[in-house]
Motif scaffolding. Structure first.
Motif, PDB file in Angstrom:
ATOM      1  N   LYS A 195      -1.251  10.209  -2.502  1.00 27.28           N
ATOM      2  CA  LYS A 195      -1.807   9.836  -3.808  1.00 27.28           C
ATOM      3  C   LYS A 195      -2.480   8.469  -3.755  1.00 27.28           C
ATOM      4  CE  LYS A 195      -0.238   8.208  -8.314  1.00 27.28           C
ATOM      5  NZ  LYS A 195       0.954   7.927  -9.152  1.00 27.28           N
ATOM      6  N   LEU A 196      -1.836   7.517  -3.075  1.00 27.80           N
ATOM      7  CA  LEU A 196      -2.362   6.160  -3.015  1.00 27.80           C
ATOM      8  C   LEU A 196      -3.422   5.991  -1.926  1.00 27.80           C
ATOM      9  CD1 LEU A 196       0.978   4.139  -3.426  1.00 27.80           C
ATOM     10  CD2 LEU A 196      -0.718   4.661  -5.181  1.00 27.80           C
ATOM     11  N   GLY A 197      -3.519   6.968  -1.042  1.00 27.83           N
ATOM     12  CA  GLY A 197      -4.501   6.876   0.043  1.00 27.83           C
ATOM     13  C   GLY A 197      -4.160   5.822   1.072  1.00 27.83           C
ATOM     14  N   LEU A 198      -2.857   5.663   1.328  1.00 32.33           N
ATOM     15  CA  LEU A 198      -2.407   4.624   2.262  1.00 32.33           C
ATOM     16  C   LEU A 198      -1.988   5.237   3.593  1.00 32.33           C
ATOM     17  CD1 LEU A 198      -0.220   2.455  -0.160  1.00 32.33           C
ATOM     18  CD2 LEU A 198      -2.448   1.831   0.807  1.00 32.33           C
ATOM     19  N   PRO A 199      -2.211   4.513   4.695  1.00 31.19           N
ATOM     20  CA  PRO A 199      -1.743   4.997   5.998  1.00 31.19           C
ATOM     21  C   PRO A 199      -0.209   5.000   6.045  1.00 31.19           C
ATOM     22  CG  PRO A 199      -2.573   2.749   6.185  1.00 31.19           C
ATOM     23  CD  PRO A 199      -2.905   3.216   4.803  1.00 31.19           C
ATOM     24  N   THR A 200       0.355   6.000   6.712  1.00 30.27           N
ATOM     25  CA  THR A 200       1.796   6.218   6.630  1.00 30.27           C
ATOM     26  C   THR A 200       2.545   5.836   7.905  1.00 30.27           C
ATOM     27  OG1 THR A 200       1.592   8.502   7.404  1.00 30.27           O
ATOM     28  CG2 THR A 200       1.433   8.118   5.022  1.00 30.27           C
ATOM     29  N   ILE A 201       3.833   5.620   7.711  1.00 33.96           N
ATOM     30  CA  ILE A 201       4.789   5.483   8.818  1.00 33.96           C
ATOM     31  C   ILE A 201       5.483   6.839   8.941  1.00 33.96           C
ATOM     32  CG2 ILE A 201       6.877   4.334   9.626  1.00 33.96           C
ATOM     33  CD1 ILE A 201       5.946   1.827   8.158  1.00 33.96           C
ATOM     34  N   ASP A 266       1.213   2.255  -7.908  1.00 30.26           N
ATOM     35  CA  ASP A 266       0.265   1.251  -8.400  1.00 30.26           C
ATOM     36  C   ASP A 266       0.094   0.105  -7.398  1.00 30.26           C
ATOM     37  OD1 ASP A 266      -0.262   2.635 -10.768  1.00 30.26           O
ATOM     38  OD2 ASP A 266       1.472   1.733 -11.757  1.00 30.26           O
ATOM     39  N   TYR A 267       0.386   0.390  -6.117  1.00 32.53           N
ATOM     40  CA  TYR A 267       0.177  -0.570  -5.027  1.00 32.53           C
ATOM     41  C   TYR A 267       1.026  -1.829  -5.213  1.00 32.53           C
ATOM     42  CZ  TYR A 267      -3.763   2.554  -4.340  1.00 32.53           C
ATOM     43  OH  TYR A 267      -4.545   3.675  -4.161  1.00 32.53           O
ATOM     44  N   ASN A 268       2.268  -1.642  -5.639  1.00 30.52           N
ATOM     45  CA  ASN A 268       3.198  -2.759  -5.833  1.00 30.52           C
ATOM     46  C   ASN A 268       3.750  -3.199  -4.486  1.00 30.52           C
ATOM     47  OD1 ASN A 268       5.099  -4.606  -6.652  1.00 30.52           O
ATOM     48  ND2 ASN A 268       6.451  -3.103  -7.614  1.00 30.52           N
ATOM     49  N   THR A 269       3.280  -4.335  -3.987  1.00 28.39           N
ATOM     50  CA  THR A 269       3.675  -4.795  -2.654  1.00 28.39           C
ATOM     51  C   THR A 269       5.109  -5.310  -2.596  1.00 28.39           C
ATOM     52  OG1 THR A 269       2.816  -7.040  -3.038  1.00 28.39           O
ATOM     53  CG2 THR A 269       1.295  -5.421  -2.107  1.00 28.39           C
ATOM     54  N   PHE A 314      -2.331  -3.763  -0.674  1.00 31.81           N
ATOM     55  CA  PHE A 314      -1.110  -3.224  -0.074  1.00 31.81           C
ATOM     56  C   PHE A 314      -1.173  -3.192   1.447  1.00 31.81           C
ATOM     57  CE2 PHE A 314       2.358  -0.451   0.862  1.00 31.81           C
ATOM     58  CZ  PHE A 314       3.240  -0.596  -0.196  1.00 31.81           C
ATOM     59  N   GLU A 315      -2.275  -2.769   2.011  1.00 29.87           N
ATOM     60  CA  GLU A 315      -2.359  -2.633   3.472  1.00 29.87           C
ATOM     61  C   GLU A 315      -2.254  -3.977   4.191  1.00 29.87           C
ATOM     62  OE1 GLU A 315      -5.083   0.241   5.311  1.00 29.87           O
ATOM     63  OE2 GLU A 315      -5.681   0.774   3.282  1.00 29.87           O
ATOM     64  N   LEU A 316      -2.706  -5.049   3.545  1.00 26.98           N
ATOM     65  CA  LEU A 316      -2.705  -6.366   4.192  1.00 26.98           C
ATOM     66  C   LEU A 316      -1.470  -7.195   3.861  1.00 26.98           C
ATOM     67  CD1 LEU A 316      -6.443  -7.422   3.693  1.00 26.98           C
ATOM     68  CD2 LEU A 316      -5.386  -6.288   5.675  1.00 26.98           C
ATOM     69  N   ALA A 317      -0.750  -6.836   2.806  1.00 22.84           N
ATOM     70  CA  ALA A 317       0.431  -7.606   2.401  1.00 22.84           C
ATOM     71  C   ALA A 317       1.513  -7.516   3.475  1.00 22.84           C
ATOM     72  CB  ALA A 317       0.963  -7.086   1.073  1.00 22.84           C
ATOM     73  N   SER A 318       2.337  -8.543   3.544  1.00 24.97           N
ATOM     74  CA  SER A 318       3.402  -8.582   4.549  1.00 24.97           C
ATOM     75  C   SER A 318       4.564  -7.677   4.145  1.00 24.97           C
ATOM     76  CB  SER A 318       3.900 -10.010   4.745  1.00 24.97           C
ATOM     77  OG  SER A 318       4.420 -10.529   3.539  1.00 24.97           O
ATOM     78  N   PHE A 319       5.274  -7.166   5.149  1.00 22.02           N
ATOM     79  CA  PHE A 319       6.526  -6.478   4.914  1.00 22.02           C
ATOM     80  C   PHE A 319       7.598  -7.512   4.576  1.00 22.02           C
ATOM     81  CE2 PHE A 319       4.361  -3.484   7.808  1.00 22.02           C
ATOM     82  CZ  PHE A 319       4.563  -2.283   7.145  1.00 22.02           C
ATOM     83  N   GLY A 320       8.616  -7.087   3.846  1.00 16.46           N
ATOM     84  CA  GLY A 320       9.752  -7.971   3.646  1.00 16.46           C
ATOM     85  C   GLY A 320      10.145  -8.135   2.199  1.00 16.46           C
TER      86      GLY A 320
END
Length: 413
Positions: A195-201, A266-269, A314-320
């Motif tokens: 739905k969000l069009g994001l690359p997956t793990i 909604d791309y909540n990082t 979302f794609e560029l935000a850091s994990f954590g």
């Protein structure tokens, strides 16, 4: 010092308790103050029927931005104290990396001035001329580091050699299992990602590596803590190898038991974690594993970053996530109370089991154990005002009001 009129709770008891501490050791436990010896010569702290539990121990912690300095470790310690944590195992993939005696000494020198005990973990490999080589693990261990941390996608021969060090030193292996080639995305594979069009793990990025490490370490006579397990299939694999004799422990983050991937809508990082948050059915299965005793350790998964690194697409935000300051309240309010799980189980997963794994003389309320505990007011609330937190605006039932360790009593606002 005597802590009177407490509701004492650890992995095997929940009862009214008075507790005497001398030279940082618990020396006497009674049910009433009148039964306590030599009362007049000790300062008395009236706990007033609040909860007294061993401090939490977290085996999966990074300083802010993974940057190792006096400032970041001090900040980490102050946050941990508020969340009920007395000991933190600092994972070694920091800047600088914890792979030398000098860096271990740096952490130890800062630790002396902190409210919370921070243990450096060992990074067993380094890169030299584009080749991975072993560090002198025994020297780092002898200098005070504990546990040997590695990621599963390194050469198998290196893993077996690292295991030999762990066996010789009687220190646990700590493994983050993930196939990097299947983990190039940013969110759990499934309908929400589409739905969000994001690359997956990929959902097998962790399970295939867990299976590999289990098979490699079976009959090696070492203990391994699987760090930050994110999916129920991984727990099934670990359980099957436990039945074959593997001395393994499963660690799961509080967030994977409390949240699901919909927090990322909604791309909540704020919900961007690694491993990624599960879908609703996977989260339910993880909670079922907790209830059935298949999870051994809980972690806050503390890995804060600067807000500017979270405030990205979302794609560029850091994990954590920055969550250690409300660890107890989150576990109590969002997980243990709703599922009618006992506080003794919470103490087992967050205090006793981590202490056993790391070989620490703490984690329980027993005569002869090191005095390292918290006092919690279950009638108060912990408010989360961090706008970059997935729990922003939440009022969590319970609040850590005191911490005791190293002869110091800390009162927490």
């Amino acid at each position: 010092m005597i802590f009177a009129n407490a509701m004492g709770c650890d992995h095997k008891q929940y009862q009214r308790m008075c507790l005497k501490v001398q030279d940082d050791v618990i020396t006497q436990i009674t049910s009433e103050l009148s039964q306590m010896s030599d009362v007049d010569s000790h300062q008395i702290v009236d706990v007033d029927s609040k909860l007294l539990m061993p401090s939490f121990i977290d085996c999966n912690v990074y300083p802010k931005g993974r940057t190792l300095s006096r400032k970041t470790l001090t900040s980490l310690s102050q946050k941990a104290l508020k969340g009920g944590y007395g000991t933190l195992l600092l994972l070694p993939d920091t800047l600088p990396v914890i792979d030398s005696e000098a860096i271990v000494e740096l952490v130890k020198s800062v630790d002396k001035d902190l409210e919370v005990h921070i243990l450096p973990c060992i990074k067993p490999i380094f890169c030299d001329d584009d080749k991975l080589k072993l560090t002198d693990v025994s020297k780092l261990y002898g200098n005070g580091a504990r546990g040997i941390y590695f990621q599963s996608d390194i050469e198998g021969n290196l893993i077996l050699r690292i295991a030999q060090y762990a066996k010789m030193l009687k220190t646990p292996l700590i493994c983050f299992a993930q196939d990097i080639s299947l983990a190039q995305g940013v969110i759990n594979e499934g309908a929400l990602a589409a739905k969000l069009g994001l690359p997956t793990i990929h959902h097998k990025s962790q399970s295939i590596e867990v299976a590999k490490i289990c098979e490699m370490l079976l009959h090696q006579e070492v203990e391994v803590l699987f760090s930050a397990i994110g999916l129920p299939r991984c727990i099934e694999i670990i359980q099957s190898y436990k039945q074959q004799g593997l001395r393994a422990y499963t660690e799961v983050s509080l967030h994977h038991l409390v949240l699901d991937e919909t927090i990322c809508d909604d791309y909540n990082t704020a919900g961007k974690l690694n491993p990624p948050l599960p879908n609703k059915s996977q989260r339910k299965a993880l909670v079922d594993s907790l209830q059935s005793g298949q999870i051994d350790v809980l972690t806050s998964l503390q890995c804060a970053d600067f807000n500017s690194q979270k405030d990205q697409v979302f794609e560029l935000a850091s994990f954590g996530i920055d969550s250690i300051a409300y660890g107890f309240a989150l576990a109590y309010d969002r997980l243990f109370k709703p599922h009618n799980l006992s506080l003794s189980l919470l103490s087992k997963l967050c205090s006793y089991n981590p202490a056993q794994i790391l070989g620490l003389d703490s984690g329980s309320l027993e005569v002869g154990k090191r005095a390292d505990f918290m006092v919690v007011d279950l009638a108060r609330e912990t408010f989360i005002d961090d706008s970059f937190s997935p729990y922003y605006g939440a009022k969590l039932e319970s609040k850590v009001v005191m911490m005791y360790r190293d002869s110091q009593l800390y009162e927490i606002d």
